[in-house]
Every structure is written in structure tokens, then in C-alpha cells.
Write an enzyme that holds these catalytic residues in place. Structure first.
Site, PDB file in Angstrom:
ATOM      1  N   TYR A   1       0.789  -1.223   0.000  1.00 35.60           N
ATOM      2  CA  TYR A   1       0.000   0.000   0.000  1.00 35.60           C
ATOM      3  C   TYR A   1       0.835   1.294   0.000  1.00 35.60           C
ATOM      4  CZ  TYR A   1      -2.584   3.968   1.462  1.00 35.60           C
ATOM      5  OH  TYR A   1      -3.062   5.241   1.515  1.00 35.60           O
TER       6      TYR A   1
ATOM      7  N   HIS B   1      -4.143   0.657   6.279  1.00 36.43           N
ATOM      8  CA  HIS B   1      -5.083   0.475   5.165  1.00 36.43           C
ATOM      9  C   HIS B   1      -5.933  -0.784   5.310  1.00 36.43           C
ATOM     10  CE1 HIS B   1      -6.123   1.947   0.988  1.00 36.43           C
ATOM     11  NE2 HIS B   1      -5.889   3.060   1.659  1.00 36.43           N
TER      12      HIS B   1
HETATM   13  C1  CS2 Z   1      -5.361   6.779   1.989  1.00 40.11           C
HETATM   14  C2  CS2 Z   1      -5.980   7.137   0.679  1.00 40.11           C
HETATM   15  O1  CS2 Z   1      -4.929   9.056   2.277  1.00 40.11           O
HETATM   16  C3  CS2 Z   1      -5.094   7.994   2.840  1.00 40.11           C
HETATM   17  O2  CS2 Z   1      -5.022   7.839   4.031  1.00 40.11           O
HETATM   18  O3  CS2 Z   1      -5.828   5.736   2.715  1.00 40.11           O
HETATM   19  O4  CS2 Z   1      -4.933   7.566  -0.117  1.00 40.11           O
HETATM   20  C4  CS2 Z   1      -6.766   6.059  -0.055  1.00 40.11           C
HETATM   21  O5  CS2 Z   1      -5.945   4.979  -0.387  1.00 40.11           O
HETATM   22  C5  CS2 Z   1      -7.341   6.639  -1.299  1.00 40.11           C
HETATM   23  O6  CS2 Z   1      -8.130   7.731  -0.981  1.00 40.11           O
HETATM   24  C6  CS2 Z   1      -8.162   5.627  -2.043  1.00 40.11           C
HETATM   25  O7  CS2 Z   1      -8.831   6.222  -3.099  1.00 40.11           O
HETATM   26 MG    MG Z   2      -5.787   6.126   4.749  1.00 40.33          MG
END
Ligand code: CS2
Ligand code: MG
Length: 408
Positions: free
Chosen positions: A160, A217
Site C-alpha cells: 500500500y 489500510h
Molecule cells: C489513503 C488514501 O490518504 C489515505 O489515508 O488511505 O490515499 C486512499 O488509499 C485513497 O483515498 C483511495 O482512493
Molecule cells: Mg488512509
């Protein structure tokens, strides 16, 4: 006063923003953001086919009643698509209200509680050394808080928010090469063994004053999350984000029994009913909703007030998923909210984006300074918008090392 027309635009620089513009018979217009990452055409269609035809002729000053009309009026209500569409209307109506009052929105909420709102950047690295360089870059740029994500040695593909190559930036999660997603690999055991030590090395390298955040995540089970939270406690994180899947509000009870690490959750929530238990049972420390798909300013303000009763502070979602319109709405809420915590902030700063959405909201010294212009304080250049069109794209999907599907 009447709403005479409303237009929906989909597109933007390196991003499909969904922008709503509501026009009135007094020449005042309002702007809203209905962007829903990788599903952008759906809130646009919901607006065009169902909400906008009802909106024409309504009095834009009655933002509460209009919110209730679209929320209670839909038998099949809630969910990210509907709430993004309702949220965009709500933002635009608040924008109109502020312009009519000739006041920036924070004044209508109760005035400023602070001069600047602390925000955090995203540091990413293919490996730990690469991540250290990225953290150093943001520290030099003046950030006091940084979210850190890095590759896990021995895991076959990037996980992620981690770039595949050293030196690359992984702020934009969406891959616009097509609708079929790339596959990332996740190995819980390797992550749990590696990440606490890596976080500690970052703390040792950058010292006690840097606020360090980390995003899991949604990848751990409640038991694993409790073990992980305990292991990272000595790092002194600002927060641990989304340790468990967001659908399960009870999942954090176990973590709370085993650790005092501050927990943040909520970027995928669409309503107060997704987080009331988390807040009332004081299972979290930061609520991550976004005005975009949590029903706009009217609804998010209710969540902020509930959170305030339970020592929960704000940490609104601010990934590049949102356009500068909802980031502006959040800047006003951040300036006002007595229980403000931090703001994720990545959107401002690209020349194409600034030209499309001109505004006086400013980032300085790791803080966002809200604009004093009436309403939201952000505009939308339709001439610029004509340069961009919708581009299909996708988030990656995640599989475990044996191929089993896992949470993105
Ligand atoms: C993430 C997001 O910003 C964050 O904390 O979890 O970047 C997320 O992955 C995206 O908004 C998904 O569209
Ligand atoms: Mg996030």
C-alpha cells in the site's frame, strides 16, 4: 431566491474530479465536489439524473431542508455514491450562503479557533532508506507531521502506497493505464515483523518533535492489530490509521484493551451511523471522514460535534482523491472546529490544479491558512476544465502470497 441551473464536470489534471456548479437567479453561484476515486462517473450520473432535476427551482438558502429532502427523500439512502452527490450539493449551497453573507464560511460556523491548521504530507519509499529521503524532503519543506509508508523486504510487489522504484513518488494511487487493476502482494507476517523496527528507525533519525503517522489500510485482523499497536507503542506515533477493516466498528475494542496508541479511522465512512459507536465508546482518537462522501458540510459538522463530546479530534481525509473544493470546505471546518486534530494535505501546489481551481487558501510551514474570501474561497475555471476529460483508471487490488484476495 431560486436555483436556476446546475452543471456537473468530470475531469482534471492527472485526476477525475467531479465538480458541481449551482447557478441562481441572483447571479451568485456555488461549487461542490463529488469526486469518488475510481468511480467518478457514478456520483456525476446520480447528480445529473436524480438530484439536479429536483434542485432546479429550490431556494438555495434552505440548505438544511434540501439536505434532508435528498437524504430522507431517498428510500435507498446512504453509501458513497449518493452521499458524494448530496455532499456536493451541500457544499455548493454553503458556498452560496457565504457569498450572500459576504463572509468566509468559518465565520458562519462560529469564527476561527486557530490561525493555521496543522497538516501532514505523505512520505513513501521503495525501502526504508528511500523512505528516509522522502521524510527528509518534507521536513525540509517545513512539514511538522509526515505519514510514512515503505516497502517490506521479501514481499514480491509494492504494498500500500509504496513506489515500485526507489526515488519515485507514490501520492497518486490510481493507475490511469486502464480499468483493470494492478495486483499488489500483502504478507501480514513479514509486515508485522518488519514495520515496528522501521518506524523506530525513523523516530531515531528524525528525533522526538516530528509527528509520525502510519496507515495500515485495513489489512489486519483485530488480534493482529492489537499486537501491532502494542509493538509500535514506543515509537510515539501521532496516529495509527485504519488498522482493521472499517466495516467492523467493534474490531477496535481488542486493540484498545492492549494499547494506548492513538487510532484514526473513517476515510471510507459515509455517515454518522458508520462511526457513532466508535465515537461513543471512545474506541478512536481521530475521525477521518471527508466532506466529499460523508454528505457535505452539514453532515460532517454533526459528526465533528458528536466527536467533540468524546475527546475524538478531526483528521479529515485529504488524499489527492478530493478536489480543492472539498479541501476548502475542510479548511473552513479546520479553522473553526474546537476539536481539530490534523489535516491530510496533498492537493494544492500543481500549476494545472491551481489554474483549474484558483484560491487563496495557503500552505505555509506545514500549516494550512484558510482564505478570507466569501464562501468556500475557491473558484472553478470552466475554460481550463475544457482541457480535461474523464480517464478510466483503477486502484490496485491486493492478494496474499498464496493468491487469496485481501483488503485494498
Ligand atoms: C489513503 C488514501 O490518504 C489515505 O489515508 O488511505 O490515499 C486512499 O488509499 C485513497 O483515498 C483511495 O482512493
Ligand atoms: Mg488512509
Amino acid at each position: 431566491m431560486k436555483i436556476t441551473d446546475a452543471k456537473v464536470f468530470v475531469g482534471g489534471p492527472k485526476k477525475n474530479y467531479v465538480t458541481l456548479k449551482i447557478m441562481t437567479d441572483q447571479g451568485v453561484y456555488g461549487l461542490g465536489d463529488a469526486t469518488l476515486n475510481n468511480r467518478e462517473t457514478l456520483p456525476a450520473k446520480y447528480l445529473q439524473d436524480y438530484l439536479v432535476p429536483n434542485l432546479i427551482g429550490m431556494d438555495p438558502r434552505r440548505s438544511e431542508d434540501i439536505w434532508q429532502f435528498f437524504y430522507r427523500g431517498a428510500y435507498f439512502r446512504r453509501g458513497p455514491i449518493a452521499m458524494a452527490a448530496v455532499g456536493a450539493i451541500d457544499m455548493a449551497l454553503w458556498d452560496i450562503k457565504g457569498k450572500l453573507a459576504n463572509m468566509p464560511l468559518y465565520q458562519l460556523f462560529g469564527g476561527k479557533s486557530r490561525d493555521g491548521a496543522l497538516c501532514y504530507a505523505h512520505a513513501t519509499g521503495a525501502d526504508l532508506e528511500d523512505l528516509m529521503d522522502s521524510v527528509a524532503h518534507y521536513v525540509e519543506a517545513g512539514y511538522r507531521a509526515v505519514r510514512v509508508q515503505c516497502g517490506i523486504p521479501g514481499t514480491p510487489s509494492a504494498s500500500y502506497a509504496v513506489p515500485e522504484e526507489k526515488g519515485d513518488v507514490k501520492n497518486y494511487i490510481t493507475d490511469y493505464s486502464g480499468i483493470r487493476p494492478k495486483v499488489e502482494t500483502w504478507d501480514t507476517g513479514k509486515y508485522m515483523r518488519y514495520m515496528p523496527g522501521a518506524l523506530m528507525e525513523i523516530r531515531e533519525r528524525f528525533g522526538p518533535d516530528l509527528e509520525i503517522l502510519h496507515d495500515v489500510h485495513h489489512r489486519l485482523t483485530p488480534r493482529e492489530a492489537a499486537e501491532f499497536a502494542k509493538a509500535v507503542e514506543p515509537v510515539g506515533l501521532f496516529w495509527l490509521e485504519d488498522p482493521t477493516p472499517a466495516e467492523d466498528q467493534a474490531a477496535l475494542r481488542l486493540l484498545r484493551q492492549h494499547s494506548t496508541v492513538p487510532v484514526a479511522i473513517g476515510e471510507v465512512f459515509n455517515s454518522i451511523h458508520d462511526c457513532n459507536r466508535l465515537i461513543e465508546e471512545e474506541l478512536i482518537d481521530y475521525i477521518r471522514v471527508a466532506v466529499t462522501y460523508a454528505g457535505g458540510i452539514t453532515h460532517v459538522k454533526r459528526i465533528v460535534d458528536l466527536a467533540g463530546l468524546h475527546h475524538v479530534r478531526t483528521g479529515f481525509h485529504g488524499a489527492p482523491s478530493h478536489s480543492p473544493i472539498s479541501m476548502a470546505a475542510q479548511a473552513h471546518l479546520n479553522a473553526w472546529a474546537p476539536n481539530f486534530g490534523i489535516q491530510e494535505y496533498l492537493v494544492l501546489g500543481t500549476p494545472d490544479c491551481d489554474a483549474l481551481f484558483p484560491s487563496e487558501h495557503r500552505m505555509m510551514g506545514g500549516m494550512v491558512h484558510v482564505s478570507d474570501a466569501p464562501g468556500l474561497g475557491v473558484d472553478f475555471d470552466e475554460g481550463e476544465a475544457a482541457r480535461f476529460e474523464y480517464q478510466p483508471g483503477s486502484h490496485p487490488v491486493v492478494r496474499l502470497t498464496d493468491g487469496t484476495m485481501w483488503n485494498y
